[in-house]
Design an enzyme around this catalytic site. Structure first.
Site, PDB file in Angstrom:
ATOM      1  N   ARG A 222       0.984  -1.255  -0.112  1.00  0.00           N
ATOM      2  CA  ARG A 222      -0.263  -0.040   0.004  1.00  0.00           C
ATOM      3  C   ARG A 222       0.816   1.254   0.029  1.00  0.00           C
ATOM      4  NH1 ARG A 222      -0.162  -2.239   5.273  1.00  0.00           N
ATOM      5  NH2 ARG A 222      -1.922  -3.493   4.517  1.00  0.00           N
ATOM      6  N   ASP A 266       7.620 -11.624   7.001  1.00  0.00           N
ATOM      7  CA  ASP A 266       7.589 -10.652   8.144  1.00  0.00           C
ATOM      8  C   ASP A 266       9.070 -10.503   8.398  1.00  0.00           C
ATOM      9  OD1 ASP A 266       7.758  -9.187  10.726  1.00  0.00           O
ATOM     10  OD2 ASP A 266       6.788 -10.926  11.872  1.00  0.00           O
ATOM     11  N   GLY A 295       8.191   0.092   6.553  1.00  0.00           N
ATOM     12  CA  GLY A 295       8.376   0.770   7.849  1.00  0.00           C
ATOM     13  C   GLY A 295       7.183   1.065   8.615  1.00  0.00           C
ATOM     14  N   LEU A 302       8.364  10.452  24.415  1.00  0.00           N
ATOM     15  CA  LEU A 302       9.510   9.435  24.781  1.00  0.00           C
ATOM     16  C   LEU A 302       9.094   9.070  26.382  1.00  0.00           C
ATOM     17  CD1 LEU A 302      11.998   7.993  24.405  1.00  0.00           C
ATOM     18  CD2 LEU A 302      13.285   9.708  25.119  1.00  0.00           C
ATOM     19  N   TYR A 358      10.918   6.733  16.065  1.00  0.00           N
ATOM     20  CA  TYR A 358      10.784   6.762  14.496  1.00  0.00           C
ATOM     21  C   TYR A 358      11.782   8.034  13.849  1.00  0.00           C
ATOM     22  CZ  TYR A 358       8.856   7.561   9.511  1.00  0.00           C
ATOM     23  OH  TYR A 358       8.507   7.720   8.287  1.00  0.00           O
ATOM     24  N   LYS A 362      14.970   6.717  11.390  1.00  0.00           N
ATOM     25  CA  LYS A 362      15.128   7.163  10.106  1.00  0.00           C
ATOM     26  C   LYS A 362      16.432   7.955   9.965  1.00  0.00           C
ATOM     27  CE  LYS A 362      11.306   5.709   8.155  1.00  0.00           C
ATOM     28  NZ  LYS A 362      11.515   4.531   7.110  1.00  0.00           N
TER      29      LYS A 362
END
Length: 452
Positions: A222, A266, A295, A302, A358, A362
């Site tokens: 997707r 997976d 991703g 946090l 995230y 990245k």
């Protein structure tokens, strides 16, 4: 997802309101359609005194069917250009920067909508003196400012072309010029691309630059992944589309639509890299391009984040890429001339509240490019990353309205990008002709105001 504001401003009432109130004015971007000419009009090519790139660039553009404007025509106030290309490689000190003003000042209003500005220079690290390196580094400020000033969908890029091994430069430069001039780069602006001396092979047909290539796309069911699979197949690739078993139906639909194959796997499973390597070896014998697109997000500040949210994001977004690379490279399944493209994010450059996991993952992808690309260069394999900004997907559709609107408008294009914009950029980095472009992180963000 529909950007209703962008649609409204294209109407008569919308145009009037934008002009009266000084509201953001999203332009209609020129995107690629197969069969389109490279540019919709003439290109003005200029050069600094002693520039070394203008001549090969001119030959490339002429061979690609581009009309190079007569320099005399540049003084015609009514003449409009599809692109301005300037070779600044001859600028060796700060005084020489005046040549940039002399070229661009008269042409600031001469570009067609969605026009292109490309400045060609020498990597500062390769310059012969500190003064030359200083002048060449200054080019970044020029191109980034032009990208914010010219408006109307105009993009501006700086391309550093290595001065070593110039015999191998034309193909490498051609790939990059074709991408940046075309509608494929509609949402890429203010970027610095470094063209080196790696292996670059021109395609038999530039409309199908991935013909005969086996390409793996993870997270293909997707969004950006599905757009990726479609663009790469359009460009001639045999696509191996991979996603988790839970997305099996959507994955199968994507693979069937493009005539590719589907792999349900997976990537966090301990044996996933081995199983993937065995599948690629038995079905194809190799994989020419690996696109790490899979991703996930698990957002929390946090202080409120549990360990599972942290671990799962790091594992999927970063560690799985390392594990897959290790096995495929160890088994020599990525041949010389192969490409690896990873998907980072502007969050990995600028950070993002509520996304420490995230953003860490990245930023790690960018670290992977920085650390591994020099190693792979010796094997003839390129490694690059793209860093998307605000892209219109189902994920961004769930963002609260005010934050979503800010994300859309806080860039030079005043709108969100589309999944195809990321796909086109990854497609370019996947071409065999782009093999000399390695170690780059290219943002697909409409020149976002966030980050570098």
């Amino acid at each position: 997802m529909t950007d209703r504001y962008a649609s409204f401003v294209q109407t008569g009432a919308g145009r009037a309101l934008v002009k009266r109130l000084g509201l953001p004015d999203p332009p209609r971007l020129r995107r690629h359609t197969p069969g389109d000419p490279l540019v919709p009009g003439p290109v003005l090519l200029g050069s600094s005194a002693g520039g070394r790139i203008a001549e090969p660039a001119g030959k490339i553009l002429t061979a690609a069917g581009v009309e190079l404007a007569d320099p005399v025509a540049a003084h015609d106030a009514d003449r409009r250009f599809a692109a301005l290309v300037y070779d600044a490689s001859g600028i060796t000190d700060s005084a020489g920067l005046r040549q940039l003003y002399d070229f661009f000042h008269p042409q600031a209003r001469s570009l067609l909508p969605s026009g292109r500005v490309i400045v060609l220079g020498t990597p500062p690290a390769e310059c012969g003196s500190p003064r030359e390196a200083t002048a060449q580094r200054a080019l970044e400020g020029l191109t980034r400012s032009i990208g914010k000033e010219f408006g109307r969908g105009v993009t501006a890029q700086l391309v550093y072309v290595t001065g070593e091994g110039d015999a191998g430069t034309p193909v490498s430069l051609e790939s990059t010029l074709r991408f940046l001039l075309s509608g494929r780069s509609a949402y890429v602006s203010g970027q610095v691309v470094r063209v080196g001396t790696g292996t670059a092979v021109a395609p038999a047909d530039w409309d199908r630059p991935l013909s005969g290539q086996v390409v793996l796309v993870t997270g293909a069911a997707r969004g950006i992944g599905a757009a990726l699979a479609k663009v790469l197949a359009r460009d001639g690739a045999q696509v191996v589309a991979l996603d988790i078993p839970a997305a099996g139906d959507e994955l199968a639909a994507v693979a069937n639509d493009i005539g590719g194959s589907a792999v349900q796997l997976d990537l966090t499973a301990p044996d996933a890299p081995t199983r993937l390597a065995e599948h690629l070896a038995s079905r194809h014998g190799r994989v020419d391009v690996v696109v790490h697109n899979a991703g996930i997000t698990r957002d929390k500040t946090l202080g409120r984040m549990d360990a599972d949210r942290w671990d799962s994001v790091i594992d999927v977004n970063l560690s799985s890429q390392e594990r897959i690379n290790d096995v495929l490279l160890e088994r020599d399944l990525i041949p010389a001339g192969g490409r690896i493209v990873s998907v980072s994010s502007i969050a990995g450059i600028a950070g993002n509240r509520g996304q420490t996991n995230y953003a860490t993952s990245k930023a790690g992808v960018i670290g992977l490019v920085d650390s591994l690309s020099p190693v792979l260069r010796g094997r003839g394999i390129s490694l690059n990353a793209v860093a998307p900004g605000f892209i219109e997907t189902r994920l961004t559709a769930r963002i609260p309205l005010t934050i979503r609107e800010a994300g859309r408008r806080m860039n030079s294009m005043a709108q969100g990008g589309l999944p195809v914009d990321v796909a086109e950029t990854i497609g370019w980095l996947s071409w065999p002709a782009t093999g000399a472009v390695s170690g780059n992180v290219v943002r697909v963000c409409g020149q976002s105001l966030l980050g570098a």
